[in-house]
Structure formats: C-alpha cells, structure tokens
Design a protein around this motif. Structure first.
Motif, short mmCIF file in Angstrom:
data_model
loop_
_atom_site.label_atom_id
_atom_site.label_comp_id
_atom_site.label_asym_id
_atom_site.label_seq_id
_atom_site.Cartn_x
_atom_site.Cartn_y
_atom_site.Cartn_z
N HIS A 51 0.86 -1.19 0.00
CA HIS A 51 0.00 0.00 0.00
C HIS A 51 0.90 1.24 0.00
CE1 HIS A 51 -2.68 3.05 2.05
NE2 HIS A 51 -3.50 2.57 1.12
N ALA A 79 -7.06 6.54 7.26
CA ALA A 79 -8.51 6.50 7.45
C ALA A 79 -8.84 7.35 8.67
CB ALA A 79 -8.97 5.05 7.66
N PRO A 80 -10.10 7.78 8.78
CA PRO A 80 -10.47 8.64 9.90
C PRO A 80 -10.32 7.91 11.24
CG PRO A 80 -12.23 8.58 8.25
CD PRO A 80 -11.23 7.53 7.88
N GLN A 115 -0.87 12.74 13.24
CA GLN A 115 -1.56 12.13 12.11
C GLN A 115 -0.90 12.56 10.81
OE1 GLN A 115 -5.85 11.50 11.73
NE2 GLN A 115 -6.09 12.76 13.56
N MET A 171 -4.66 16.84 10.82
CA MET A 171 -3.74 16.09 9.96
C MET A 171 -2.38 16.78 9.93
SD MET A 171 -5.91 13.94 8.72
CE MET A 171 -6.96 14.31 10.08
N ASP A 186 -11.72 14.73 -0.75
CA ASP A 186 -11.87 14.82 0.70
C ASP A 186 -12.41 16.19 1.09
OD1 ASP A 186 -10.83 12.27 1.57
OD2 ASP A 186 -8.87 12.95 0.87
N ILE A 213 -14.84 5.97 -2.53
CA ILE A 213 -14.11 4.86 -1.91
C ILE A 213 -14.56 4.54 -0.49
CG2 ILE A 213 -11.95 4.96 -3.24
CD1 ILE A 213 -10.74 6.34 -0.70
N GLN A 258 -8.30 0.68 0.52
CA GLN A 258 -9.33 1.18 -0.39
C GLN A 258 -10.18 0.05 -0.95
OE1 GLN A 258 -8.57 3.41 -3.85
NE2 GLN A 258 -7.11 4.78 -2.89
C1 4UU Z 1 -8.66 10.41 7.45
O1 4UU Z 1 -4.37 5.92 2.59
C2 4UU Z 1 -3.59 6.48 1.84
C3 4UU Z 1 -2.42 7.23 2.34
C4 4UU Z 1 -2.24 7.41 3.69
C5 4UU Z 1 -1.19 8.16 4.34
C6 4UU Z 1 -1.23 8.25 5.70
C7 4UU Z 1 -0.31 8.95 6.44
C8 4UU Z 1 -0.22 8.78 3.73
C9 4UU Z 1 0.84 9.54 4.38
C10 4UU Z 1 0.74 9.62 5.82
O2 4UU Z 1 1.59 10.29 6.47
O3 4UU Z 1 -3.77 6.45 0.47
P1 4UU Z 1 -5.06 5.91 -0.28
O4 4UU Z 1 -4.91 6.35 -1.69
O5 4UU Z 1 -5.28 4.48 0.00
O6 4UU Z 1 -6.29 6.67 0.36
C11 4UU Z 1 -6.36 8.07 0.35
C12 4UU Z 1 -7.54 8.52 1.15
C13 4UU Z 1 -7.60 10.02 1.34
O7 4UU Z 1 -8.09 10.66 0.19
C14 4UU Z 1 -8.51 10.13 2.54
O8 4UU Z 1 -9.86 9.97 2.16
O9 4UU Z 1 -7.49 8.02 2.50
C15 4UU Z 1 -8.08 8.95 3.39
N1 4UU Z 1 -7.10 9.33 4.41
C16 4UU Z 1 -7.44 9.77 5.63
N2 4UU Z 1 -8.64 9.95 6.20
C17 4UU Z 1 -5.76 9.33 4.31
N3 4UU Z 1 -5.20 9.75 5.46
C18 4UU Z 1 -6.22 10.04 6.30
C19 4UU Z 1 -6.30 10.51 7.65
N4 4UU Z 1 -7.55 10.67 8.18
N5 4UU Z 1 -5.21 10.76 8.38
#
Ligand code: 4UU
Length: 541
Positions: A241, A315-316, A336, A362, A422, A441, A448
């Motif tokens: 991932h 994720a949240p 975060q 964040m 978002d 998503i 995802q």
């Molecule tokens: C709420 O999940 C990711 C990347 C995560 C990430 C986490 C900490 C990256 C760097 C870091 O420092 O990628 P994807 O593509 O699987 O999903 C992206 C989506 C975002 O658009 C948002 O909806 O995952 C969600 N997301 C979050 N939601 C990512 N981080 C958060 C968060 N809180 N902290």
C-alpha cells in the motif's frame, strides 16, 4: 495569514520552507544515502525470526538484485509485479527494480486469480515476485514468477538454494548497464480508484518518489531530531500500500532508520517486537492504534519506554481513540498524517510542540505542496475555517492514470491541481482537518475498496437485477462495504448467499459485509447511482 494563505488566489502554501529537489533519478539519490557509513546499523529486521539486513549489505544486495533481474531480461520500462506480504526482501526488490529503470507495481497478496489477472494485464507486468505457495496462480496466468522465501535469512555465500537466492546471490555483480533514466520516467504503478469508478493505475515518476523521500531526508529529520542510528520503526502497514511503500520502504530507509518488519499483525507479537528491538516509532492505521492502546493498558513495565512517536493515517480516527491513546501512553508523541496514492502519500503531517497539540488535525501541509479548499457546488476558493473539497498541487502529484486520459482529466486540472475528494478545512494556524469524503471509496482498516468493482460483481448474479454499494460505519474496521440489492421477483436469494457470492471473487478485505434488499436503487436520470441518497438510506435502516 499572509504568509501561508493568499486570499487573492485561494492558495494555501506550506508553512515549512521549500526543499530543493535533486535532479538525479531516484536510485542515484538514495544510493548516496545508502553509501554513507552506517556503523553496523540494521536496515531491516524480520520481527519474528530476527533475520537482519544491515545497511552495509543493503546497497550491495540491491545491486545484486538489479544484476539478477537484468540477467532475466528485465530492462528499463519493464513492469515487475510484487504480490507479497511485508518482508525484509520487499524493499530489496523495489530498489533493485528501480535501479534498472524498470517499474514496480504492487498488490495485496490475498488477491484472487481474476484480480491478479486484471492488474497484470493492465500494468503489462512481465515478471512477478510472490510467496512460493502463490506461484501456481502465476503459472495459470502464464506469467514468470519468482518465489520469495517467507522466513529465514538470506546467506550471501549460500547459492543455488532457490530461484530467489540465485537472483540475489551474485556477490560482486559486474556493473549493470544503466540507460539514462529521466526524472519524468515511470517508477511505480500503484492502484487506486480515485474519486470514482474502478481501480486505476496511478503512474508515479522518479520525481514523485524523490519529492516524497526528500520529505523524510530533509524535513522530517529536522522536525523530530532523527538520528540515523537511534530510530527503530515498527512497520506493520503493508508495503504494497502507498502508505507502507512510501513511508516504510522508501522514506525510512532513505533516512537511515532501522525498520522492524512485521508480516502479519498480531497484538502480542507487536508488544514483543516493541520490547525486543526497543522500537521508537510506530506507523498505525486506526484499528492498530486501538489495538496498541488496549495492550498498553494491560501490559505494564518497561516495554513502552523506548516508544517516542506514533503516527496514524489512511482512514479517519475517532477523537475517543486518540484521547484514549494519549492518556494511556502520555510520553509518546501522537501525530496524524494525510496523503493519498495519487500524491505519492504526500499531503500533510502533524508535529507537536508543547504549545500546539492538535492531535485531531492532519498537521501542516508538507513542504513544496500547495492546497486549495473548493466549494464543490460554486467552485469558489475558501479561506481558513471554511470547509470544501481539498485540491493539492506540487511535485508529489502523480503523472496521471495509466492509459486513461479521461479519468486523469477529471482528477487533475490543466493547472496541475489534484482533486482529492476529501472534505476538509484549514484552521487559523494552517492545520488541516478532515471532515468527510466526497468520493466513493470505502476505507476498510485503511485499505481502499471501490464500490464500482463490487457492484459489477453483484449484477453478474442471475438473481440480482441491480445493486449499489456504499460504506457502513463499523466499530473495528472503520467502514465496511454494504450492498443494496434489488433481487429478481420471487428469488429466494439470502443475505448470506450474496455475501458468499462476492467473497469467492475478491480478496478477503473487500468482502461485502452487510446486505439490504431494496425495491429500487436511487439513480440519476443518466443512470448514475446517487451515493448520497444511499448513505441517507442507511440512517433509516
Ligand atoms: C482520514 O491511505 C492512503 C495514504 C495514507 C497516508 C497516511 C499517512 C499517507 C501519508 C501519511 O503520512 O492512500 P489511499 O490512496 O489508500 O487513500 C487516500 C484517502 C484520502 O483521500 C482520505 O480519504 O485516504 C483517506 N485518508 C485519511 N482519512 C488518508 N489519510 C487520512 C487521515 N484521516 N489521516
């Protein structure tokens, strides 16, 4: 506000000073870092077996891997699929592929045959790395595959054991011919469904990866006083991932940190690993944070003393989980991070000082990145404290979706702004807060899931006339896929049968976990599923 928010353009700039990006291809940038004297520091440790790759072996191993791949006919632009759980070899494969200018694509090791076939064809992968017991799947697809030993140490002297050992067994590889790799060349194809539809290949370039690792090398290092010898990161987040790949494989190793690799999450093993390796940093997703807190409440002693920082993302996370964690382990910094596949996992990250402990935010925008908050109805750009869709721009934003100009055009505008899907706001000090998601998503434990993919499977069932999938809240996983199903009149189809039908065809984390039979699926005049209405239906169940 004047420095970081510009009311004229609606642009939020990073509060951090810009970082100069090197102009070399990715592997040349990190090879400088790898070649530094590391004084016996471990690069990668297998948390259960204790097998270790020290930094002094990492770059030679990467070069051996590149040489072995070259001998197998892999060259610049070829795509190599990695279908593996976390392993100390995973990073060696990634770096070896990138060394040649070849391209990495990754997949969940639990993927089903049709899923593997789809991604193999889409990415045009010509070689795969996988666990020995998955080799059969690749034989069925007619794709060359190499089995990677699951445990055990690799002994440089011991050759001829398996294909994998042979591949990296060359101790002094003669130099591998390297054609000129340009920064705009593709380095990785990661899969994400973006704001709508099915999974698409996210094309990340060498420059994207460099802008991501510079975040660690130049920026995080200064923020947290990382010393190249003192930091031990426990990595449970899967390396397939983007969060694991960019943070744990590329970022941490570029920084010179020690990465303790856990293959499969197990709460007791996690506690043991923290104690045994004196782990200082832990990368979590919300369910892991909850598990860590629960263990910290019952396991007393010195085990937790080494821990300095926990970062949660993907994720949240609920305010309750955060408060519970910081009360249980008050000496540990909690931050975060926010990012997405389409931005090479770069977005924002928190940093705490005594006067600013915004755990629920964040954090601040990463250096070199710009943001806008956009009213998705009127299109106007919104100032701090107003919420709208987050747009991102900067060197970490993907090149586009693979062979999909239409999807690229609706995701990145002509000025380079990436629509994240978002719903966020910036507070008066520039901290990013995430409120909701505009896009389709579903995030199951941070992974995802594309509703469109499950809907396409559901409607192939002879008794299902129409179906729509959305997310339902779940205490443990955050969100789970929930299907609204319109069944053929008189059909005896049960909820359990619907769940089984999908489960047989997808990786376990994508399973539909709730089913509701309905008399109609809310659709627009054009036939598009009205997802907001679906979510409204849930509240009435
Ligand atoms: C709420 O999940 C990711 C990347 C995560 C990430 C986490 C900490 C990256 C760097 C870091 O420092 O990628 P994807 O593509 O699987 O999903 C992206 C989506 C975002 O658009 C948002 O909806 O995952 C969600 N997301 C979050 N939601 C990512 N981080 C958060 C968060 N809180 N902290």
């Amino acid at each position: 506000n004047s420095h970081w928010y510009s009311p004229e353009t609606g642009i939020y700039h990073s509060k951090h000073p810009p970082v100069n990006l090197p102009t070399d291809p990715f592997l040349d940038v990190v090879s400088h870092i790898f070649s530094k004297p590391h004084n016996g520091v471990s690069a990668l440790i297998d948390s259960t077996s204790g097998h270790t790759i020290p930094y002094s072996h990492l770059y030679p191993l990467v070069k051996s891997m590149a040489y072995g791949l070259h001998q197998m006919g892999i060259s610049q632009g070829d795509v190599v699929l990695i279908l593996l759980p976390n392993s100390i070899y995973f990073p060696v494969i990634v770096f070896g592929v990138l060394y040649l200018g070849a391209v990495v694509t990754t997949m969940n090791p639990l993927s089903t045959l049709p899923e593997i076939k789809k991604q193999t064809l889409d990415s045009n992968a010509t070689l795969a790395f996988t666990l020995p017991d998955c080799l059969g799947k690749f034989h069925q697809l007619g794709l060359r595959a190499i089995g990677v030993p699951e445990t055990g140490g690799f002994d440089l002297k011991q050759m001829g054991m398996s294909d994998f050992d042979k591949l990296i067994g060359e101790k002094n590889p003669i130099s591998v011919p390297r054609t000129a790799i340009r920064q705009e060349d593709t380095a990785a194809i990661m899969y994400s469904s973006g704001t709508t539809g099915a999974c698409k290949g996210v094309v990340l370039t060498h420059r994207n990866l460099i802008s991501m690792i510079e975040l660690f090398v130049s920026f995080e290092a200064s923020q947290y006083e990382y010393s190249s010898e003192g930091n031990v990161h426990l990595v449970v987040m899967p390396m397939f991932h983007i969060y694991g790949l960019s943070h744990s494989v590329l970022g941490l190793l570029s920084l010179g940190s020690t990465v303790v690799v856990m293959k499969k999450f197990d709460a007791d093993e996690m506690v043991k690993a923290i104690g045994r390796y004196r782990v200082t940093h832990f990368t979590a997703v919300p369910p892991l944070l909850v598990a860590l807190t629960a263990k910290a409440k019952i396991v007393e002693g010195t085990v937790w003393k080494s821990l300095k920082q926990v970062c949660c993302g993907a994720a949240p996370v609920t305010r309750k989980s955060i408060e519970d964690f910081v009360q249980t382990l008050p000496h540990v910094d909690f931050i975060q991070g926010y990012g997405m596949t389409e931005s090479t996992a770069v977005g924002s990250r928190g940093f705490n000082t005594e006067k600013c402990r915004k755990h629920t935010s964040m954090g601040l925008m990463a250096p070199n990145m710009e943001a806008r908050v956009v009213d998705w109805v009127t299109g106007s750009f919104l100032p701090p404290r107003r919420s709208g869709e987050l747009w991102l721009r900067g060197p970490a934003v993907m090149k586009g979706y693979l062979n999909n100009p239409e999807a690229t055009a609706i995701t990145i505008d002509e000025h380079g702004w990436l629509r994240t899907g978002d719903i966020v706001y910036f507070d008066e000090e520039g901290y990013l807060h995430i409120l909701d998601r505009l896009k389709e998503i579903i995030k199951y434990k941070g992974f995802q899931i594309a509703p469109a993919e499950l809907e396409a499977i559901l409607v192939t069932h002879p008794d299902i006339l129409d179906a729509a999938v959305t997310s339902a809240k779940d205490e443990e996983a955050g969100e789970v896929p929930m299907a609204f199903v319109l069944k053929r009149q008189g059909s005896l189809l049960s909820e359990a049968a619907v769940i089984d039908y999908v489960a047989m065809q997808v990786a376990p984390y994508k399973k539909v976990r709730k089913v509701v039979f309905t008399h109609s699926i809310p659709r627009s005049a054009a036939g598009k599923i009205l997802r907001r209405e679906l979510r409204g239906l849930i509240s009435r169940i």
